[in-house]
Design a protein around this motif. Structure first.
Motif, short mmCIF file in Angstrom:
data_model
loop_
_atom_site.label_atom_id
_atom_site.label_comp_id
_atom_site.label_asym_id
_atom_site.label_seq_id
_atom_site.Cartn_x
_atom_site.Cartn_y
_atom_site.Cartn_z
N LYS A 159 0.83 -1.20 0.00
CA LYS A 159 0.00 0.00 0.00
C LYS A 159 0.87 1.25 0.00
O LYS A 159 0.59 2.22 -0.72
CB LYS A 159 -0.93 0.00 1.21
N SER A 160 1.94 1.24 0.80
CA SER A 160 2.82 2.41 0.89
C SER A 160 3.51 2.68 -0.43
O SER A 160 3.62 3.83 -0.87
CB SER A 160 3.86 2.20 1.99
N VAL A 161 3.98 1.63 -1.09
CA VAL A 161 4.65 1.79 -2.38
C VAL A 161 3.68 2.33 -3.42
O VAL A 161 4.03 3.17 -4.26
CB VAL A 161 5.28 0.46 -2.85
N SER A 162 2.43 1.87 -3.38
CA SER A 162 1.43 2.33 -4.35
C SER A 162 1.10 3.80 -4.18
O SER A 162 0.57 4.43 -5.10
CB SER A 162 0.15 1.49 -4.23
N GLN A 163 1.40 4.36 -3.00
CA GLN A 163 1.08 5.76 -2.73
C GLN A 163 2.26 6.70 -2.97
O GLN A 163 2.16 7.90 -2.72
CB GLN A 163 0.60 5.90 -1.28
N LEU A 164 3.39 6.16 -3.43
CA LEU A 164 4.54 7.01 -3.74
C LEU A 164 4.16 7.96 -4.88
O LEU A 164 3.43 7.59 -5.80
CB LEU A 164 5.74 6.17 -4.14
N PRO A 165 4.65 9.19 -4.84
CA PRO A 165 4.32 10.15 -5.91
C PRO A 165 4.87 9.69 -7.25
O PRO A 165 5.87 8.94 -7.32
CB PRO A 165 4.99 11.45 -5.44
N ALA A 166 4.24 10.13 -8.31
CA ALA A 166 4.67 9.73 -9.65
C ALA A 166 6.09 10.15 -9.94
O ALA A 166 6.78 9.53 -10.76
CB ALA A 166 3.71 10.32 -10.68
N PRO A 200 12.92 -0.20 -4.90
CA PRO A 200 13.37 -1.38 -4.13
C PRO A 200 14.02 -1.00 -2.80
O PRO A 200 13.75 -1.65 -1.77
CB PRO A 200 14.37 -2.05 -5.07
N ASN A 201 14.85 0.03 -2.80
CA ASN A 201 15.48 0.45 -1.54
C ASN A 201 14.46 1.01 -0.57
O ASN A 201 14.55 0.78 0.65
CB ASN A 201 16.57 1.50 -1.81
N ALA A 202 13.48 1.75 -1.09
CA ALA A 202 12.43 2.30 -0.23
C ALA A 202 11.62 1.16 0.39
O ALA A 202 11.25 1.22 1.57
CB ALA A 202 11.52 3.22 -1.03
N ARG A 203 11.38 0.13 -0.40
CA ARG A 203 10.63 -1.03 0.09
C ARG A 203 11.41 -1.73 1.21
O ARG A 203 10.85 -2.06 2.26
CB ARG A 203 10.36 -1.98 -1.06
N LEU A 204 12.70 -1.94 0.99
CA LEU A 204 13.54 -2.62 1.98
C LEU A 204 13.64 -1.80 3.27
O LEU A 204 13.63 -2.35 4.37
CB LEU A 204 14.93 -2.88 1.41
N LYS A 205 13.75 -0.48 3.12
CA LYS A 205 13.83 0.39 4.30
C LYS A 205 12.56 0.31 5.12
O LYS A 205 12.60 0.22 6.36
CB LYS A 205 14.09 1.83 3.86
#
Length: 211
Positions: free
Chosen positions: A43-50, A58-63
């Motif tokens: 859900k968090s990744v889907s809300q990242l700005p365009a 990938p790094n944001a996901r791992l963090k």
């Protein structure tokens, strides 16, 4: 017919319900934890700005996974059953706060009624008061923790805890809800107090559940 929580002759509840604020999510700490992590991360990744760089996802996901696992580890150390935390940003800021429902504690060995014990706690504890949760008395405590780098606590924090006896024929266990928020340069005292008010508002939605 569902018994009233103060009815000492009725059965004990089998759980409780809370209404969370928008943007908050639940992580069970006994089972279903990994599924909750994946749901929150997705859900968090889907809300990242365009405009967010795709090669940085990938790094944001791992963090985020690491931060979630760290929070879960701390919650489990406090005998947590459920972790509640914000998963959406507010005005661009991810709120540095969460709260934990911990497994029931054995009540103090005393002949006094639970309500009397709670009132004694409120009288003898600093920044404590008695509140009502779904017809049951609960004690609320507030304390500020100073920074302690040697214990891995780099910034001060505020902690609020609610303790409520579990109703039933023999209320011998207490349920606790512990809220914590960090005091950082990005979060001033007024906003910290707003977060504490938010937690208090969540606790007013507390209801016992019965099978």
């Amino acid at each position: 017919m569902t018994p009233h929580p103060n009815d000492s002759t009725g059965p004990a509840p089998d759980g409780f319900d809370l209404v969370l604020p928008p943007g908050w999510d639940t992580v069970p700490l006994r089972s279903g934890t990994n599924e909750a992590i994946q749901r929150i991360v997705k859900k968090s990744v889907s809300q990242l700005p365009a405009s967010f760089p795709k090669d940085a996802i990938p790094n944001a996901r791992l963090k985020l996974i690491k931060e979630l696992k760290d929070s879960i580890k701390k919650a489990r150390k406090s005998d947590g059953l459920t972790l509640y935390l914000p998963v959406e940003r507010m005005h661009g800021l991810l709120i540095p706060a969460s709260f934990v429902a911990s497994k029931p504690l054995a009540a103090p060995t005393t002949s006094a009624e639970p309500r009397a014990v709670l009132h004694d706690l409120a009288r003898t504890s600093e920044d404590a008061s008695v509140r009502r949760l779904d017809g049951s008395d609960a004690v609320r405590t507030l304390r500020k923790q100073t920074a302690s780098p040697d214990r891995g606590v780099d910034v001060p924090s505020w902690q609020v805890q609610y303790t409520v006896p579990i109703p039933g024929p023999a209320p011998t266990h207490w349920l606790t809800f512990s809220f914590g928020t960090l005091t950082t340069t990005a979060v001033d005292l007024e906003f910290t107090e707003t977060l504490i008010d938010l937690f208090d508002a969540v606790m007013t939605t507390f209801r016992w559940s019965y099978a």
